[in-house]
Design a protein around this motif. Structure first.
Motif, mmCIF file in Angstrom:
data_model
loop_
_atom_site.group_PDB
_atom_site.id
_atom_site.type_symbol
_atom_site.label_atom_id
_atom_site.label_comp_id
_atom_site.label_asym_id
_atom_site.label_seq_id
_atom_site.Cartn_x
_atom_site.Cartn_y
_atom_site.Cartn_z
ATOM 1 N N ASP A 385 15.969 -17.438 -50.670
ATOM 2 C CA ASP A 385 17.265 -16.308 -50.026
ATOM 3 C C ASP A 385 17.572 -16.098 -48.756
ATOM 4 N N ALA A 386 16.632 -15.738 -47.937
ATOM 5 C CA ALA A 386 16.373 -15.264 -46.499
ATOM 6 C C ALA A 386 16.835 -17.045 -45.854
ATOM 7 N N TRP A 387 15.767 -18.416 -46.035
ATOM 8 C CA TRP A 387 16.865 -19.257 -45.630
ATOM 9 C C TRP A 387 18.641 -19.560 -46.003
ATOM 10 N N LEU A 388 18.583 -19.129 -47.357
ATOM 11 C CA LEU A 388 19.918 -18.770 -47.671
ATOM 12 C C LEU A 388 21.223 -18.175 -46.535
ATOM 13 N N GLY A 389 20.218 -16.944 -46.561
ATOM 14 C CA GLY A 389 20.654 -15.642 -45.756
ATOM 15 C C GLY A 389 21.466 -16.312 -44.486
#
Length: 807
Positions: A385-389
């Motif tokens: 989720d962090a990379w996607l964010g």
């Protein structure tokens, strides 16, 4: 601003306050007629002979467009019998020939047995024509003629509303009470008016008595009863009667189903308990709000109150509440406070990042996502989720190269889970923004094939297919749409239709036919199904076609007898015992058209008997309420699972009526377009309700907006035009038909583009232009306009079914 007209209105109504049934006021003199009438369209010649005052006819002619040719109206030479004149007057009023109707009503006002009824209608028509003084005089004269007649309560209602508007509340209350004693069905409506007048006089106790009456009126709308119960509760609270107030608030909660209203009420109950020193009761209400209504301001206030009272509510919890209330900056601050004073939790960084995204602060959001990656490697479930964010933030900041690299890394590192398909979606969007359409389409296709269960798969295939089609890559587009047809159960026919279009573009006519045949063979009748059938059958949408249509008598009702399980001897027109129908009719007589229609709709929505719905639809049609007839007929179609391709023609004629057929044929002939395409337009614009209004100030059958109305009046050289004249069907039809003819001319008789221009303006339609009609519709970015065209196309098929179907 005070005007001479306002002063006259005040003076007139103040005089009327003193009028009694024994005091005769002069019959309203015939007023000079306007020059709006350009021939009494659709009325027999005898109407003109019945008028008692010659009506001058405008000789102005239109500079362009399909304006009706003025026809001379002869001076009256024959006085028709009163009954015939009343019928003709009502028909003139119905179609919007107001000058003719006014003259006929004036002539009837001196006839024994007709005077009060004619004056009643005369007053209503004056009011619709913005002639308030003459309306009040006509109503008062009708009341003087028959002070105890059947129309007396409805006349008093109109006068009472005028008096209340002028601040003469004592007189208004007297009339409300007389009306209340005379008619049933609408106790709540009268009580509401009386409550308002008592409040204006400062008599809250009497107002509360009226609110209690509203609550006790079981036929009143649930919302009205809930609001009234709350007002009674507040009255008790204001008078320090806390137990009674709490009881009324509890009754209000039982009635109300509105989430936000219930939260407001619970907050009031908590405040009352707190004021009484009942801290446990207050805390109980706060806990209810905190736990069950966290997305309301009251839920947030309850949490703050609990925190102030010493209960342990963390900054993280407050951040969640702010987030649910869409107070993004406060949510981010609360999560930052949690990170500083409670614990450095990765979830707090995540929530802060999401709040910052919602506030539009993508740079700050990126930093929070990066902290999860760099300092919280232990939060394995949040890394993707962090990379996607981070990738999403770069997309929003316009850093497309960095965004693409980040998103590709997200897919590579975390191929499982929800982040990877979402990253592919964003990659496709980024590539499209860069103008790399082939790469974008390939990315969307990669998403669909790699993650067929992902939430975005249907949208991805649709985007890929349309990009391929626009680029002329027919085979690839066909493959995308074919695959989409296997995924998207809700809109399979849309995918099949476009697979056929792609096959046609590739020159594979046989494959196109097969796709369209598959779409047309379903039991649906949505836009894409109908379009597929029309392309399959080579049936173009020709707005200028003058193919005749008829209104044949079809007496086969076997379908209805079977559906309603009735014997052949049953009376299909027997109305159900439905109190709301009578209430609606009473509201109509009171002039409360909007409230009447909502009452009718409620009764129709809850009706499950096919015969009852058939009877109601026919009753509404006979009462010149086509929009309500449409609602009842449409409900019957839904109940029996009919659509525009399968509906029995008799039912189709109720669902797709032609209430102004003569006038419709006239303007369509003058404009040179198909009357049924204009009928479909009116059906979509107003459902044939002549007094329809929109949030954009559009008005009348054809929903012309103010600026367009002025422009059309100039083009038609119509100096008599006033905006409220669009409530007159003959004017609305004339103006709407002119504009339809105009936009058809602008777009070379292309119905898709012309109708888009009618709804959203020619400038927008030009911006969305495409050589392919179906591609043009897909180019429309405004869902309202695209839906407008799709629904209008469906209505046109409904009219074809009703009036051009072979018996």
């Amino acid at each position: 601003m005070v005007t001479l007209r306002n002063i006259l209105c005040v003076f007139t109504l103040l005089v009327l306050v003193g009028c009694s049934s024994s005091t005769q006021t002069p019959t309203p003199a015939p007023t000079p007629q306007s020059t709006l009438v350009r021939g009494a369209a659709g009325l027999p010649p005898a109407v003109t002979e019945a008028a008692q005052t010659p009506i001058p006819v405008s000789t102005a002619t239109a500079t362009t467009g399909p304006s009706p040719t003025p026809s001379p109206i002869p001076s009256p030479t024959v006085t028709l019998p009163p009954n015939e004149r009343m019928v003709l007057a009502q028909e003139a009023e119905r179609i919007g020939e107001w000058d003719m109707a006014l003259s006929l009503y004036q002539s009837l006002s001196i006839e024994a047995g007709h005077g009060a009824s004619a004056l009643f209608r005369l007053g209503d028509l004056y009011l619709r024509d913005d002639r308030e003084v003459e309306a009040a005089l006509a109503w008062q004269e009708a009341l003087n003629r028959e002070p105890n007649g059947p129309l007396a309560p409805f006349l008093k209602y109109r006068l009472a509303r005028g008096l209340a508007a002028l601040g003469r509340h004592e007189s208004a209350i007297g009339l409300w009470q007389e009306i209340d004693a005379a008619i049933d069905d609408v106790d709540d409506v009268l009580a509401d008016h009386m409550a308002d007048s008592y409040l204006a006089l400062g008599d809250v106790d009497q107002a509360a008595a009226q609110w209690q009456r509203i609550y006790e009126t079981e036929s009143a709308p649930r919302v009205s009863r809930a609001l009234a119960a709350r007002q009674v509760g507040k009255w008790h609270a204001d008078n320090q009667r806390s137990a009674e107030a709490m009881a009324w608030y509890a009754q209000t909660l039982e009635l109300s189903q509105v989430h936000t209203f219930r939260a407001e009420l619970l907050w009031e109950m908590a405040r009352m308990a707190q004021a009484l020193g009942d801290e446990p009761a207050a805390r109980a209400q706060w806990h209810t709000l905190f736990q069950e209504y966290p997305d309301t301001p009251q839920g947030l206030s309850a949490a703050e109150a609990l925190k102030s009272a010493g209960e342990a509510i963390s900054s993280y919890q407050m951040g969640e509440l702010y987030f649910k209330n869409k107070r993004w900056n406060e949510a981010a601050r609360a999560f930052f406070t949690s990170l500083e004073s409670e614990a450095d939790l990765p979830a707090a960084h995540q929530q802060a990042a999401l709040a910052l995204e919602q506030s539009g602060n993508y740079a700050a959001s990126f930093k929070e996502w990066r902290k999860i990656v760099e300092t919280h490697a232990e939060a394995i479930d949040l890394q993707d989720d962090a990379w996607l964010g981070m990738g999403r933030a770069h997309v929003e900041l316009g850093d497309m190269d960095v965004a693409i690299a980040t998103l590709e890394q997200t897919v590579a590192q975390y191929p499982k889970g929800d982040a990877a398909p979402e990253a592919l979606w964003l990659l496709g969007v980024a590539r499209r923004e860069q103008g790399a359409n082939d790469v974008a389409a390939a990315t969307f296709e990669r998403l669909a094939t790699t993650y067929p269960e992902a939430a975005r798969v249907n949208e991805a295939l649709w985007q890929a297919g349309m990009m391929r089609y626009r680029a002329g890559q027919a085979a690839a587009g066909q493959a995308d749409f074919t695959l989409l047809a296997t995924y998207e159960a809700e809109e399979t026919n849309r995918a099949l239709f476009w697979a056929g279009k792609a096959a046609q573009l590739a020159g594979n006519h046989q494959a196109a036919v097969e796709y369209w045949a598959k779409a047309a063979a379903t039991d649906k009748a949505d836009y894409y199904t109908l379009r597929a059938a029309d392309l399959l059958n080579h049936t173009p949408w020709q707005p200028r076609a003058q193919e005749p249509f008829s209104n044949p008598a079809r007496d086969d009702f076997a379908w209805l007898y079977k559906a309603a399980d009735l014997p052949p001897s049953a009376n299909l027109l027997a109305l159900p015992e439905e109190p709301r129908i009578q209430r609606g009719k009473t509201l109509l007589l009171l002039g409360e058209r909007g409230a009447a229609f909502e009452t009718f709709r409620e009764a129709i929505r809850e009706q499950e008997n096919p015969q009852a719905l058939w009877a109601m639809a026919n009753d509404f049609r006979a009462a010149n309420l086509p929009s309500m007839s449409i609602v009842a007929a449409t409900r019957l179609m839904e109940l029996l699972e009919y659509n525009v391709r399968t509906v029995p023609p008799r039912l189709a004629m109720l669902a797709y009526p032609l209430p102004y057929e003569s006038q419709l044929r006239t303007v369509a002939t003058q404009g040179g377009f198909d009357p049924l395409i204009f009928a479909a337009l009116i059906h979509q614009e107003s459902t044939w309700e002549p007094r329809a209004r929109s949030s954009a100030a559009a008005r009348g059958l054809t929903q012309v907006i103010p600026d367009t109305g002025k422009w059309i009046a100039q083009r038609l050289n119509d100096p008599t035009y006033r905006y409220h004249h669009l409530d007159r069907p003959v004017v609305a039809l004339r103006y709407g038909s002119y504009y339809l003819d105009y936009v058809l001319g602008v777009f070379n008789d292309n119905p898709f583009k012309a109708l888009a221009a009618y709804n959203s303006g020619p400038g927008n339609a030009r911006r969305w232009d495409a050589a392919d009609d179906d591609l043009f519709v897909e180019n429309i970015p405004l869902r309202e306009t695209r839906y407008y065209i799709e629904r209008l196309y469906e209505h046109w098929h409904g009219y074809q079914r009703a009036y051009r179907q072979t018996p």
